[in-house]
Design a protein around this motif. Sequence first.
Motif, PDB file in Angstrom:
ATOM      1  N   GLN A 122      34.163  24.629  41.765  1.00 46.35           N
ATOM      2  CA  GLN A 122      33.960  24.327  43.185  1.00 46.35           C
ATOM      3  C   GLN A 122      33.418  22.913  43.402  1.00 46.35           C
ATOM      4  O   GLN A 122      33.065  22.543  44.520  1.00 46.35           O
ATOM      5  N   GLY A 123      33.359  22.133  42.317  1.00 48.31           N
ATOM      6  CA  GLY A 123      32.971  20.732  42.446  1.00 48.31           C
ATOM      7  C   GLY A 123      31.579  20.380  41.994  1.00 48.31           C
ATOM      8  O   GLY A 123      31.221  19.209  41.935  1.00 48.31           O
ATOM      9  N   TYR A 124      30.734  21.361  41.706  1.00 48.07           N
ATOM     10  CA  TYR A 124      29.361  21.201  41.228  1.00 48.07           C
ATOM     11  C   TYR A 124      28.458  20.536  42.267  1.00 48.07           C
ATOM     12  O   TYR A 124      27.508  21.137  42.762  1.00 48.07           O
ATOM     13  N   TYR A 125      28.726  19.262  42.611  1.00 51.73           N
ATOM     14  CA  TYR A 125      27.906  18.568  43.600  1.00 51.73           C
ATOM     15  C   TYR A 125      28.280  19.018  45.010  1.00 51.73           C
ATOM     16  O   TYR A 125      29.384  19.514  45.261  1.00 51.73           O
ATOM     17  N   LEU A 126      27.374  18.808  45.962  1.00 52.18           N
ATOM     18  CA  LEU A 126      27.633  19.161  47.346  1.00 52.18           C
ATOM     19  C   LEU A 126      28.243  17.962  48.068  1.00 52.18           C
ATOM     20  O   LEU A 126      27.807  16.820  47.872  1.00 52.18           O
ATOM     21  N   ASN A 127      29.257  18.231  48.886  1.00 49.04           N
ATOM     22  CA  ASN A 127      29.947  17.160  49.592  1.00 49.04           C
ATOM     23  C   ASN A 127      30.732  17.740  50.760  1.00 49.04           C
ATOM     24  O   ASN A 127      30.640  18.944  51.049  1.00 49.04           O
ATOM     25  N   SER A 129      33.697  18.577  51.146  1.00 50.79           N
ATOM     26  CA  SER A 129      34.765  19.544  50.882  1.00 50.79           C
ATOM     27  C   SER A 129      34.263  20.949  50.578  1.00 50.79           C
ATOM     28  O   SER A 129      35.064  21.880  50.483  1.00 50.79           O
ATOM     29  N   ASN A 130      32.944  21.123  50.391  1.00 49.17           N
ATOM     30  CA  ASN A 130      32.491  22.446  49.940  1.00 49.17           C
ATOM     31  C   ASN A 130      31.239  22.948  50.671  1.00 49.17           C
ATOM     32  O   ASN A 130      30.417  23.657  50.083  1.00 49.17           O
ATOM     33  N   GLN A 133      31.172  26.783  50.608  1.00 45.84           N
ATOM     34  CA  GLN A 133      30.758  27.296  49.296  1.00 45.84           C
ATOM     35  C   GLN A 133      29.255  27.107  49.073  1.00 45.84           C
ATOM     36  O   GLN A 133      28.601  27.930  48.428  1.00 45.84           O
ATOM     37  N   ASN A 162      33.155  15.217  44.871  1.00 46.10           N
ATOM     38  CA  ASN A 162      33.637  16.442  44.236  1.00 46.10           C
ATOM     39  C   ASN A 162      34.290  16.108  42.902  1.00 46.10           C
ATOM     40  O   ASN A 162      35.310  15.403  42.853  1.00 46.10           O
ATOM     41  N   GLN A 164      36.038  17.874  40.979  1.00 43.74           N
ATOM     42  CA  GLN A 164      37.384  18.440  40.834  1.00 43.74           C
ATOM     43  C   GLN A 164      38.455  17.486  41.345  1.00 43.74           C
ATOM     44  O   GLN A 164      39.598  17.531  40.892  1.00 43.74           O
ATOM     45  N   GLU A 165      38.101  16.631  42.291  1.00 43.28           N
ATOM     46  CA  GLU A 165      39.088  15.692  42.832  1.00 43.28           C
ATOM     47  C   GLU A 165      39.461  14.612  41.826  1.00 43.28           C
ATOM     48  O   GLU A 165      40.503  13.970  41.965  1.00 43.28           O
TER      49      GLU A 165
END
Length: 378
Positions: A122-127, A129-130, A133, A162, A164-165
């Motif tokens: 889910q990208g680990y860091y907050l941003n 896109s999430n 989540q 993120n 994942q991006e």
Amino acid sequence: MARRLLRAFLWLLIFVVEFALCLALFIGVRAFLAARRLDREARQVRVTAPAEHPQLNFACQMETAALQSLFSDPDVIRDLQQLHAGITLSLIDLSPGRAQVVRQLNSAGIPVAAWLALPGEQGYYLNASNAVQAEVRFTEFQKWTADSGLHWSGIGLDIEPNLQEFTSIGRAASAALKRLFDPGTVTRARAAYGAFIARIKAAGYSVETYQFPFIADERAVGSTLLERLFGIVDVRGDREILMLYSSFNRTADSALIWQYGPSAQFIVVGITAGNPQPDTRMGPLSWEELSHDVIVASHFSPVVGIYNLEGSVHHGLLPRLQALDWNQPVIISADQNRQMIRFRARVQAALWTFARLPYFALAILIGDAWYLLRRRRS
């Protein structure tokens, strides 16, 4: 027909070249003028810590098994107690083993803040896109906290792109362009995280946000470019902490902190993890570099964070911090200050310019149209 297409292509090529040259020239001139004005501030400074020494806080980002192994050493707990230091613990997982370490720290009287993190997928860091989540993760965190009998000094939100991006260039470019051309991206993300922070505070926790220093440059020039490109969110909780890691540019030493410090509410320095790489500009901080950074950061911040605990333990820095002479001055040279002043001037010039690309494009189009009209009339 082919001739018209060729002519159109040539004019498009000319426009692109004009556009690129215009941007490069404008950024260069703006950065030069700003740096020249600010160079007068590029003097040697002698920095000392305030009379009341700052509280130290260590960020910890270890897998659970390694975390348990670290705190199985009683010397680590003892050193933290003697430093009166706190811990900000990344919640990579919400496991029984991680809960056991938190209870151990609670029993030892060491303040522990929860660094809210998402699963890697889910990208680990907050941003931007999430945010949804992140809300779900906080609900899971509340249940885990209640079930495990844990106590927290606050909640930390690490605002970063993120991960994942960045699994591919195409994916990163697609996500960035989508945000760049969606005017509501920034507004929606700020609103979502504003509501999320309000929810956390309503649950009884204080909230701190961790930001890259470039967010201060964006604010200085009224830009949202980095938010749109990378999905970071300019949002604050009870306190904002700038991540001023001089290990990424060791030639500047503590000048990074001296120049960005006035824009920070609180500061975290680093990085202490990793093995030293000789003759490189990057690498973990040496003891001398860390002590300089901590003293300079304390000039601006009543709480100085250190990233990270595991690196500090590995390099034997905790006992040395206990013996730190807070009265020693740190000398930042004029050249180091000048380097950082010029760097910030270039960053701010680029942010200001790229945030106004449509106006530059329109001005060039008008100029080209005027030129073509005059040419046709003559």
